[in-house]
Design a protein around this motif. Sequence first.
Motif, mmCIF file in Angstrom:
data_model
loop_
_atom_site.group_PDB
_atom_site.id
_atom_site.type_symbol
_atom_site.label_atom_id
_atom_site.label_comp_id
_atom_site.label_asym_id
_atom_site.label_seq_id
_atom_site.Cartn_x
_atom_site.Cartn_y
_atom_site.Cartn_z
ATOM 1 N N LEU A 159 0.832 -1.202 0.000
ATOM 2 C CA LEU A 159 0.000 0.000 0.000
ATOM 3 C C LEU A 159 0.864 1.249 0.000
ATOM 4 O O LEU A 159 0.599 2.200 -0.754
ATOM 5 C CB LEU A 159 -0.942 -0.021 1.210
ATOM 6 N N GLN B 123 2.301 1.805 -3.438
ATOM 7 C CA GLN B 123 1.280 2.332 -4.355
ATOM 8 C C GLN B 123 1.006 3.804 -4.083
ATOM 9 O O GLN B 123 0.830 4.597 -5.022
ATOM 10 C CB GLN B 123 0.002 1.512 -4.236
ATOM 11 N N GLU C 167 -7.567 -4.363 -0.083
ATOM 12 C CA GLU C 167 -6.414 -3.468 -0.221
ATOM 13 C C GLU C 167 -6.661 -2.392 -1.273
ATOM 14 O O GLU C 167 -6.202 -1.259 -1.131
ATOM 15 C CB GLU C 167 -5.140 -4.250 -0.542
ATOM 16 N N GLN C 168 -7.375 -2.742 -2.328
ATOM 17 C CA GLN C 168 -7.698 -1.761 -3.365
ATOM 18 C C GLN C 168 -8.665 -0.711 -2.835
ATOM 19 O O GLN C 168 -8.545 0.465 -3.164
ATOM 20 C CB GLN C 168 -8.286 -2.458 -4.589
ATOM 21 N N LEU D 199 -6.743 1.610 -0.626
ATOM 22 C CA LEU D 199 -5.981 2.502 -1.508
ATOM 23 C C LEU D 199 -6.896 3.561 -2.115
ATOM 24 O O LEU D 199 -6.530 4.745 -2.173
ATOM 25 C CB LEU D 199 -5.296 1.691 -2.614
#
Length: 136
Positions: free
Chosen positions: A19, A22, A94-95, A98
């Motif tokens: 994370l 990203q 996790e997306q 994010l």
Amino acid sequence: MRVRLLNRQSEIPVRVRPLLRQLKSSLSLLPGPLPAHLSDIEVILIDRATMAQVHGDFLGDPTETDVITFPYGEILVCPAVASEQATSHGLKLEQEVLLYALHGILHLVGYDDTTPAKERKMAEVQMQLLKRVLES
């Protein structure tokens, strides 16, 4: 610009290293510049109770929410809320986390979601940004 990610919750397991990578890569993909006065962005993962308390203290609504952004570069994200919303958005946990952090960063860039039209525009931009970050 330094990006920090702090996990201050234990409700939902979150892989912080990917994370953080990203989030750092997202800075070069933003649709506009961050304010010159910001030297750091700090994303803090917090639990439901803390989110509800901050939401009440600063925004007058004592319910939990997904993300709160402060203009000095602090972004609070609630992974427990993300875990509930991820499947409805067609995303993995996790997306979704994010996505919330990117939403906060877009607020720092100057995006606003205070009207339905602005909310739609911001949602479109954040999904495009998420896609670009996930592809990078």
